[in-house]
Design a protein around this motif. Structure first.
Motif, short mmCIF file in Angstrom:
data_model
loop_
_atom_site.label_atom_id
_atom_site.label_comp_id
_atom_site.label_asym_id
_atom_site.label_seq_id
_atom_site.Cartn_x
_atom_site.Cartn_y
_atom_site.Cartn_z
N SER A 1 21.65 8.55 10.06
CA SER A 1 21.54 7.74 8.84
C SER A 1 21.50 6.24 9.16
O SER A 1 22.30 5.45 8.66
N LYS B 1 26.94 6.85 10.66
CA LYS B 1 27.56 6.78 9.33
C LYS B 1 28.34 5.47 9.16
O LYS B 1 28.35 4.89 8.07
N ALA C 1 25.75 2.77 8.58
CA ALA C 1 25.15 2.90 7.24
C ALA C 1 26.11 2.43 6.16
O ALA C 1 25.67 2.02 5.07
#
Length: 580
Positions: free
Chosen positions: A46, A84, A87
């Protein structure tokens, strides 16, 4: 030459190695030692596309030396967590060159306090440092910060805990071993034609022959497609122990065997996946014993040191090799079936899978051969422990217990033995407290023993016998009697005797003796000085320093009264020319 002693052979002219990263720069392929390939798609992370490609490129370079998918999975999991985190930032960078010191500090603070977090920091740092743009400057310095080693969390078993684990494994494996050896004897008699044809034992022997050749009992297919055991009544049931379990270990029983082997030899759980069947040789000078050569594979020791051979002798009940003998008997049919289906296949820890065609999902572990599976997985260890009400996997704690009980490295270095197994272990710490306490008490007793042991007198007693260092009250009751009677102690030992009496007339000679012994320290080897002069020096200093005995003031005053006779006697004492 290779690490195993085989001559190196150049690859064929048309040989080429496929690059680990695909042309799109997003898919990385990791090939393990067995040749299985695993693809990792960095498009799933991500983060922005440029960062995905940068991470994939660095990951691909780092993966060239990997031989297992588990290493790749560990790094991939760390990168998923890092992605993560990136992000979730208010202003996420598009590529790795957008990382700041503050960002990396936040990432570090998030994980530094746990063992798993330290591992995550370490694997992600290795990937990030592979990018040339992060090779210098403040960001590189932040990445280079020391990451503390994980604190070992596993502890060795207490005596009662260990007994419970080992007894559970012993009951389970011994029951299986007795079952298999009994049926093996019956099969051997059937194959030798020693059974009456048509008898119950003969018919069971025929079924056992079918089991040995195929891995299963004969089964009848019903009209609906279901199968049932053809000779269920003859065999006494359709359960595992009554059917194919007559000749094969189950996964639970193989796990129990591995627990016993770890308790005996402190082998790692990973050893059991690839350990070859031990070879044998006659023991020197013995006819009733056999010695097994067991090849243990230990990848963490590095290239060229992966394999070691341990010699284990079975010399009777209770010997270390007896468990190896029983394991060889319990796994014999599984190993023979695997070798028949795939010649040359002879792994030691073999069991019959619950399905005739088990799925091969963990590609780092050896693939099943027909219905035969090999080794013990971590999930098998956990299931065995839950099934027996023992909590988590017993292998780490069992290995730690055996290592600490042995008190020496077993399949690891001395440094690892001390830093990972001994120092952090609470059971060792508790035992060490007793040792330290005993040592301190012993040191105190010794310190108390190296003091003046006689009596301080104001004046000489005519009934006492004079010695070079004190007056003796009764040499016949000496703690160090001579073979022919009387005292056999060195005159320097007189000051330790309860029969010794020291009065002011002794003070000048004793003060001068102390002064001369001190002067020997710089001219004598340390070991020799300690052996010869340490105890007499301590007793003299006890007399000098204790006001209830002589005291510093009287001692210093006595030095002014040293006579030529005192000097002569002291000289003879130092040379050892005075016999008791």
């Amino acid at each position: 030459m290779s690490g195993r002693g085989r001559k190196a052979v150049p690859p064929p002219p048309d040989h080429r190695v496929d690059p680990p990263i695909a042309q799109d720069g997003l898919v990385v392929t990791v090939t393990n030692k067995a040749g299985y390939r695993k693809e990792l798609d960095f498009a799933e992370l991500s983060v922005a596309g440029p960062m995905q490609r940068s991470l994939a490129a660095s990951f691909a370079v780092r993966s060239r030396g990997w031989t297992s998918h588990s290493t790749a999975r560990t790094c991939w999991t760390g990168l998923e967590m890092f992605a993560k985190f990136i992000a979730g930032l208010d202003s996420a960078p598009d590529d790795l060159d957008g990382l700041t010191v503050a960002t990396l500090q936040s990432w570090r603070d998030l994980h530094i306090d746990t063992n798993s977090g330290k591992t995550t920091l370490r694997v992600v740092r290795g990937i990030l440092q592979g990018d040339a743009r992060l090779g210098g400057g403040p960001v590189a310095e932040e990445l280079a910060r020391r990451i503390p080693k994980p604190v070992p969390s596993k502890q060795s078993y207490g005596d009662s805990e260990r007994d419970r684990v080992v007894l559970t494994a012993q009951r389970q494996f011994r029951s299986a071993w007795l079952r298999i050896t009994e049926n093996s004897r019956l099969l051997k008699r059937w194959r030798a034609g020693d059974l009456a044809e048509g008898s119950r034992e003969w018919r069971i022997g025929r079924v056992l022959d079918h089991v040995a050749r195929t891995g299963d009992v004969p089964r009848t297919t019903l009209p609906g497609g279901l199968q049932h055991v053809t000779h269920r009544k003859l065999l006494g049931g359709s359960g595992v122990e009554k059917t194919w379990g007559r000749l094969f270990l189950t996964h639970l029983e193989l796990t129990a065997l591995a627990v016993l082997l770890t308790d005996r030899f402190a082998w790692n759980l990973s050893v059991y996946d690839r350990i070859p069947a031990p070879t044998t040789s006659p023991s020197a000078g013995e006819t009733a014993s056999v010695t097994y050569q067991v090849q243990v594979e230990k990848h963490r020791t590095g290239w060229g040191r992966w394999f070691s051979t341990e010699n284990v002798t079975d010399s009777g009940a209770g010997s270390p090799g007896r468990l190896i003998s029983q394991a060889m008997e319990a796994t014999a049919h599984a190993r023979m079936l695997a070798n028949d289906l795939k010649p040359g296949h002879n792994l030691f820890m073999a069991a019959r899978a619950y399905h005739l065609e088990p799925k091969h999902t963990d590609l780092d572990r050896p693939a099943p051969v027909g219905p035969v599976s090999f080794g013990v997985s971590y999930s098998m260890a956990q299931y065995w422990a839950r099934k027996n009400g023992l909590g988590g996997s017993p292998f780490g704690r069992t290995r730690r217990t055996t290592v600490t009980d042995e008190g020496r490295p077993l399949q690891h270095s001395q440094r690892t033995h001390e830093s990972v197994y001994v120092i952090p272990d609470k059971r060792v710490q508790r035992a060490s407290r007793d040792v330290f306490e005993a040592g301190a008490v012993e040191a105190l007793e010794q310190a108390r023993a190296v003091v003046f042991g006689g009596t301080i007198a104001d004046k000489p007693d005519p009934a006492h016998q004079e010695t070079p260092t004190a007056d003796c009250e009764d040499e016949e009751t000496s703690p160090w009697p001579a073979p022919g009677g009387g005292c056999g102690a060195d005159f320097l030992l007189c000051l330790a005797c309860s029969n010794a009496h020291v009065h002011p007339g002794h003070h000048p000679r004793l003060a001068h003796l102390h002064q001369q012994i001190v002067s020997l320290r710089s001219a004598t080897d340390d070991r020799m000085f300690r052996e010869r002069w340490k105890d007499p020096l301590l007793r003299l200093e006890d007399l000098r320093d204790d006001d209830k005995k002589v005291g510093p003031a009287a001692w210093d005053a006595a030095l002014t009264r040293v006579s030529d006779s005192d000097r002569g006697v002291v000289q003879l004492l130092l040379k050892g020319d005075l016999a008791p």
